[in-house]
Design a protein around this motif. Structure first.
Motif, PDB file in Angstrom:
ATOM      1  N   ALA A 128       0.846  -1.195   0.000  1.00  0.00           N
ATOM      2  CA  ALA A 128       0.000   0.000   0.000  1.00  0.00           C
ATOM      3  C   ALA A 128       0.877   1.239   0.000  1.00  0.00           C
ATOM      4  CB  ALA A 128      -0.912  -0.016   1.215  1.00  0.00           C
ATOM      5  N   ALA A 129       0.254   2.402  -0.150  1.00  0.00           N
ATOM      6  CA  ALA A 129       1.008   3.664  -0.113  1.00  0.00           C
ATOM      7  C   ALA A 129       0.113   4.778   0.394  1.00  0.00           C
ATOM      8  CB  ALA A 129       1.531   4.005  -1.512  1.00  0.00           C
ATOM      9  N   VAL A 130       0.721   5.683   1.142  1.00  0.00           N
ATOM     10  CA  VAL A 130       0.014   6.882   1.607  1.00  0.00           C
ATOM     11  C   VAL A 130       0.664   8.064   0.889  1.00  0.00           C
ATOM     12  CG1 VAL A 130      -0.458   8.373   3.589  1.00  0.00           C
ATOM     13  CG2 VAL A 130      -0.519   5.876   3.865  1.00  0.00           C
ATOM     14  N   ALA A 131      -0.110   8.732   0.036  1.00  0.00           N
ATOM     15  CA  ALA A 131       0.410   9.889  -0.710  1.00  0.00           C
ATOM     16  C   ALA A 131      -0.189  11.145  -0.089  1.00  0.00           C
ATOM     17  CB  ALA A 131       0.020   9.787  -2.183  1.00  0.00           C
ATOM     18  N   ARG A 132       0.696  12.052   0.349  1.00  0.00           N
ATOM     19  CA  ARG A 132       0.217  13.221   1.104  1.00  0.00           C
ATOM     20  C   ARG A 132       0.733  14.517   0.466  1.00  0.00           C
ATOM     21  NH1 ARG A 132       1.499  15.969   5.692  1.00  0.00           N
ATOM     22  NH2 ARG A 132       3.596  15.127   5.639  1.00  0.00           N
ATOM     23  N   GLU A 133      -0.132  15.491   0.412  1.00  0.00           N
ATOM     24  CA  GLU A 133       0.251  16.832  -0.051  1.00  0.00           C
ATOM     25  C   GLU A 133       0.929  16.820  -1.433  1.00  0.00           C
ATOM     26  OE1 GLU A 133      -1.701  18.653   1.794  1.00  0.00           O
ATOM     27  OE2 GLU A 133      -0.172  20.073   2.442  1.00  0.00           O
ATOM     28  N   LEU A 134       0.365  16.052  -2.345  1.00  0.00           N
ATOM     29  CA  LEU A 134       0.952  15.932  -3.683  1.00  0.00           C
ATOM     30  C   LEU A 134       1.050  17.287  -4.363  1.00  0.00           C
ATOM     31  CD1 LEU A 134      -1.076  12.765  -4.683  1.00  0.00           C
ATOM     32  CD2 LEU A 134       1.408  12.860  -4.411  1.00  0.00           C
ATOM     33  N   THR A 135       2.113  17.482  -5.060  1.00  0.00           N
ATOM     34  CA  THR A 135       2.439  18.708  -5.835  1.00  0.00           C
ATOM     35  C   THR A 135       2.714  19.928  -4.945  1.00  0.00           C
ATOM     36  OG1 THR A 135       0.209  19.654  -6.193  1.00  0.00           O
ATOM     37  CG2 THR A 135       0.908  17.926  -7.722  1.00  0.00           C
ATOM     38  N   LYS A 136       2.687  19.721  -3.617  1.00  0.00           N
ATOM     39  CA  LYS A 136       2.928  20.857  -2.712  1.00  0.00           C
ATOM     40  C   LYS A 136       4.323  20.741  -2.093  1.00  0.00           C
ATOM     41  CE  LYS A 136      -1.924  20.658  -1.389  1.00  0.00           C
ATOM     42  NZ  LYS A 136      -2.884  20.729  -0.289  1.00  0.00           N
ATOM     43  N   ARG A 137       4.677  21.754  -1.305  1.00  0.00           N
ATOM     44  CA  ARG A 137       6.015  21.810  -0.703  1.00  0.00           C
ATOM     45  C   ARG A 137       6.329  20.565   0.123  1.00  0.00           C
ATOM     46  NH1 ARG A 137       8.826  26.582   1.089  1.00  0.00           N
ATOM     47  NH2 ARG A 137       6.906  27.727   0.686  1.00  0.00           N
ATOM     48  N   HIS A 138       5.342  20.072   0.879  1.00  0.00           N
ATOM     49  CA  HIS A 138       5.606  18.933   1.764  1.00  0.00           C
ATOM     50  C   HIS A 138       5.109  17.601   1.190  1.00  0.00           C
ATOM     51  CE1 HIS A 138       7.166  21.648   4.695  1.00  0.00           C
ATOM     52  NE2 HIS A 138       6.056  22.365   4.656  1.00  0.00           N
ATOM     53  N   GLU A 139       5.160  17.492  -0.133  1.00  0.00           N
ATOM     54  CA  GLU A 139       4.740  16.241  -0.780  1.00  0.00           C
ATOM     55  C   GLU A 139       5.495  15.056  -0.176  1.00  0.00           C
ATOM     56  OE1 GLU A 139       4.325  16.115  -5.103  1.00  0.00           O
ATOM     57  OE2 GLU A 139       5.534  14.316  -5.141  1.00  0.00           O
TER      58      GLU A 139
END
Ligand code: SAM
Length: 291
Positions: free
Chosen positions: A200-211
């Motif tokens: 599995a994967a947790v993708a957070r704040e994509l395309t932002k500074r804290h991606e």
């Protein structure tokens, strides 16, 4: 059938004051990074007669970035029927751009009813496509991309959530969910219980500074996020079952052998665990074989 506004072509010049032909324009916006607004999306926002949006404060920023001074009209999931009707009447003689707070309208966002009604009335419907968090997350996740199921937000209540997880457990595809920080840990625990050790994967704040992208098995991720409430926006992805019924014959063979010494339920559980196939699927087949 493809219905596009008659005079609108891909190479239409960008004349600031020029208005788009009447119709509905689905305009995708960034999911966090204004650089992801496409030139065509920006032009539609400048040339539409009105911009239908969820939150005028959020869309005001987008319009500023696009150099647009077009008026906004609030349209959201709970908009009354008369708001939708008014928009439909306007798009018969004016161009209406539909945007959402982030990404592609209609993807876990309002607009489906509007598009259906516009099409039923023979109104022109077209789009300036762009980012969506689901596809963005899938593309960086490292999980299989050949088949995927977008499942949107899970229900908030635990019983309904667990039922929704079970309903997709046997789907031989990467599963994509939208999730929130406060609910992530509980969802991962429920998924580890229902789906086992799948990747599995947790993708957070994509395309932002804290991606950030964190990968691991469901139990590993459940442990990592236990007791935490990560900030920001999150997409949760779960890889397909390891050995989705890779060979129906292999499954039948294993089940027949197990059924010689065990009742159907036990046989299904043992074969499901051995082959990494969802138990419900194996149990259904066990009953068929017994019959
Ligand atoms: N229409 C949008 C799209 O095309 O992705 C989705 C709208 S939905 C209401 C908002 C959810 O999308 C968030 O709660 C989060 O799960 C996901 N999301 C949006 N932007 C994101 C980002 N930059 N990074 C990770 N997830 C994001």
């Amino acid at each position: 059938m493809i219905s596009a506004p008659p005079d609108e072509t891909e190479t239409a010049p960008d004349a600031g004051a020029e208005r788009l032909p009447p119709g509905l324009y689905i305009v995708a916006g960034p999911i966090g990074n204004l650089e992801d607004l496409s030139p065509r999306a920006a032009r539609y926002l400048r040339q539409a007669d009105i911009v239908a949006c969820e939150d005028t404060r959020v869309t005001a920023k987008l319009l500023r970035a696009a150099g647009s001074d077009r008026p906004m009209l609030p349209y959201h999931e709970h908009s009354a029927a008369h708001v939708e009707e008014r928009l439909l009447e306007r798009m018969a003689r004016e161009s209406v751009a539909l945007v959402s707070d982030a990404g592609t309208p209609l993807v876990s966002d309002p607009g489906h009813g509007l598009v259906r009604a516009a099409r039923e009335r023979g109104l022109a419907v077209t789009t300036a496509p762009g980012p969506s968090a689901a596809i963005t997350a899938l593309s960086v996740s490292g999980l299989p991309t050949d088949r995927f199921l977008f499942a949107g937000f899970l229900p908030a209540k635990a019983t309904a959530r667990d039922k929704a997880i079970s309903a997709v457990a046997g789907v031989p595809a990467t599963l994509i969910f939208y999730e929130t920080g406060p609910r992530l840990a509980a969802t991962l625990t429920a998924m580890a219980a229902a789906l086992g050790g799948r990747q599995a994967a947790v993708a957070r704040e994509l395309t932002k500074r804290h991606e950030e992208l964190v990968s691991g098995s469901l139990p590993e991720l459940a442990e990592r996020y236990a007791g935490t409430e990560p900030k920001g926006e999150i997409v949760l992805l779960v890889g397909p079952p390891e050995a989705e019924v890779s060979s129906a014959d292999a499954l039948d063979q294993a089940l027949r052998t197990a059924l010689l010494t065990m009742p159907a339920g036990k046989a299904a559980a043992s074969v499901a665990a051995a082959l990494g196939v969802p138990r419900s699927e194996v149990y259904a087949r066990a009953l068929e074989l017994k019959a």
